[in-house]
Scaffold this motif. Sequence first.
Motif, PDB file in Angstrom:
ATOM      1  N   GLU A 216      -9.849 -25.017  13.753  1.00 18.40           N
ATOM      2  CA  GLU A 216      -8.926 -24.895  12.615  1.00 18.40           C
ATOM      3  C   GLU A 216      -9.329 -25.852  11.494  1.00 18.40           C
ATOM      4  N   ARG A 217      -9.793 -27.026  11.859  1.00 18.38           N
ATOM      5  CA  ARG A 217     -10.300 -27.966  10.844  1.00 18.38           C
ATOM      6  C   ARG A 217     -11.556 -27.409  10.186  1.00 18.38           C
ATOM      7  N   ARG A 218     -12.426 -26.814  10.992  1.00 19.70           N
ATOM      8  CA  ARG A 218     -13.648 -26.209  10.435  1.00 19.70           C
ATOM      9  C   ARG A 218     -13.306 -25.109   9.433  1.00 19.70           C
ATOM     10  N   ILE A 219     -12.298 -24.325   9.754  1.00 15.87           N
ATOM     11  CA  ILE A 219     -11.888 -23.250   8.843  1.00 15.87           C
ATOM     12  C   ILE A 219     -11.430 -23.832   7.519  1.00 15.87           C
ATOM     13  N   LYS A 220     -10.639 -24.892   7.571  1.00 18.94           N
ATOM     14  CA  LYS A 220     -10.183 -25.527   6.325  1.00 18.94           C
ATOM     15  C   LYS A 220     -11.362 -26.030   5.505  1.00 18.94           C
TER      16      LYS A 220
ATOM     17  N   ARG B  62     -13.124 -18.668  16.210  1.00 19.95           N
ATOM     18  CA  ARG B  62     -11.722 -18.555  16.610  1.00 19.95           C
ATOM     19  C   ARG B  62     -11.535 -17.315  17.481  1.00 19.95           C
ATOM     20  N   LEU B  63     -12.123 -16.208  17.048  1.00 17.30           N
ATOM     21  CA  LEU B  63     -12.014 -14.970  17.822  1.00 17.30           C
ATOM     22  C   LEU B  63     -12.631 -15.123  19.212  1.00 17.30           C
ATOM     23  N   ASP B  64     -13.703 -15.867  19.306  1.00 16.72           N
ATOM     24  CA  ASP B  64     -14.359 -16.062  20.597  1.00 16.72           C
ATOM     25  C   ASP B  64     -13.575 -16.995  21.515  1.00 16.72           C
ATOM     26  N   LEU B  65     -12.911 -17.991  20.962  1.00 16.81           N
ATOM     27  CA  LEU B  65     -12.159 -18.952  21.772  1.00 16.81           C
ATOM     28  C   LEU B  65     -10.831 -18.383  22.271  1.00 16.81           C
ATOM     29  N   THR B  66     -10.228 -17.496  21.501  1.00 19.81           N
ATOM     30  CA  THR B  66      -8.892 -16.998  21.841  1.00 19.81           C
ATOM     31  C   THR B  66      -8.828 -16.323  23.211  1.00 19.81           C
ATOM     32  N   PRO B  67      -9.771 -15.436  23.572  1.00 15.61           N
ATOM     33  CA  PRO B  67      -9.682 -14.824  24.911  1.00 15.61           C
ATOM     34  C   PRO B  67      -9.763 -15.860  26.042  1.00 15.61           C
ATOM     35  N   ASN B  68     -10.548 -16.926  25.824  1.00 11.05           N
ATOM     36  CA  ASN B  68     -10.639 -17.979  26.838  1.00 11.05           C
ATOM     37  C   ASN B  68      -9.283 -18.645  27.054  1.00 11.05           C
ATOM     38  N   LEU B  69      -8.594 -18.893  25.947  1.00 11.74           N
ATOM     39  CA  LEU B  69      -7.262 -19.494  26.048  1.00 11.74           C
ATOM     40  C   LEU B  69      -6.314 -18.544  26.770  1.00 11.74           C
ATOM     41  N   VAL B  70      -6.339 -17.285  26.394  1.00 11.57           N
ATOM     42  CA  VAL B  70      -5.451 -16.295  27.010  1.00 11.57           C
ATOM     43  C   VAL B  70      -5.746 -16.176  28.507  1.00 11.57           C
TER      44      VAL B  70
ATOM     45  N   ASN C   2     -18.166 -17.350   9.997  1.00 11.94           N
ATOM     46  CA  ASN C   2     -18.629 -17.951  11.243  1.00 11.94           C
ATOM     47  C   ASN C   2     -17.490 -18.685  11.955  1.00 11.94           C
ATOM     48  N   THR C   3     -16.695 -19.432  11.215  1.00 11.69           N
ATOM     49  CA  THR C   3     -15.581 -20.153  11.843  1.00 11.69           C
ATOM     50  C   THR C   3     -14.497 -19.187  12.295  1.00 11.69           C
TER      51      THR C   3
END
Length: 194
Positions: A139-143, A50-58, A45-46
Amino acid sequence: MQQKKLSGVLFGVLIVLLVLYTAVAYNSLVAKEEKMEQMWAEVQNTYQRRLDLTPNLVNTVKGISGFEQETLTKIAEARSKALSVSVTEINADTYKQQTQVQDELAMYTNRLIATVERYPVLKGTDAYRGLQTQLEGNERRIKVARADFNAAVADYNQAVRSFPKNIVAKIFGFKEKQGFQADAGADKNVEIKF
């Protein structure tokens, strides 16, 4: 005669206790396995977040003319790889494969953010600051998700290996699982830094 009857009753009680213990041990192992799979789903899920947020950043960064196209291309490629990895079974190989593609995506996203530092106009926008905060939190959630998954794997493995539950585990096919193990050189953090 009465002693035979008493022996028969004791044998019957022993069989009932053995069946009850087997049922309790089996249910305990199933619960631990389900908890482990739930924790793996949280890792997934985390990763998906990340995959969902990356296109927004790009897309936020694309608006800058003259921005390094190579960095954006590398992120798109890393995201595409991460999307293509499908994990259906929890084992060391699939976990390692998933971790590698996700770490590559984090590395390129980190490079993008470092490159953006040279563009103060973008750095000051609310959209960019919001994405920075979300990516950092993810990234914190992933950890945390990885740590929770490892704890669930350790708990499951302890149950599978402990006597006498290990006998029940072998009878019903419960096997030890492998949790997250860092690759050589993983001490070099790929966390996205702001």
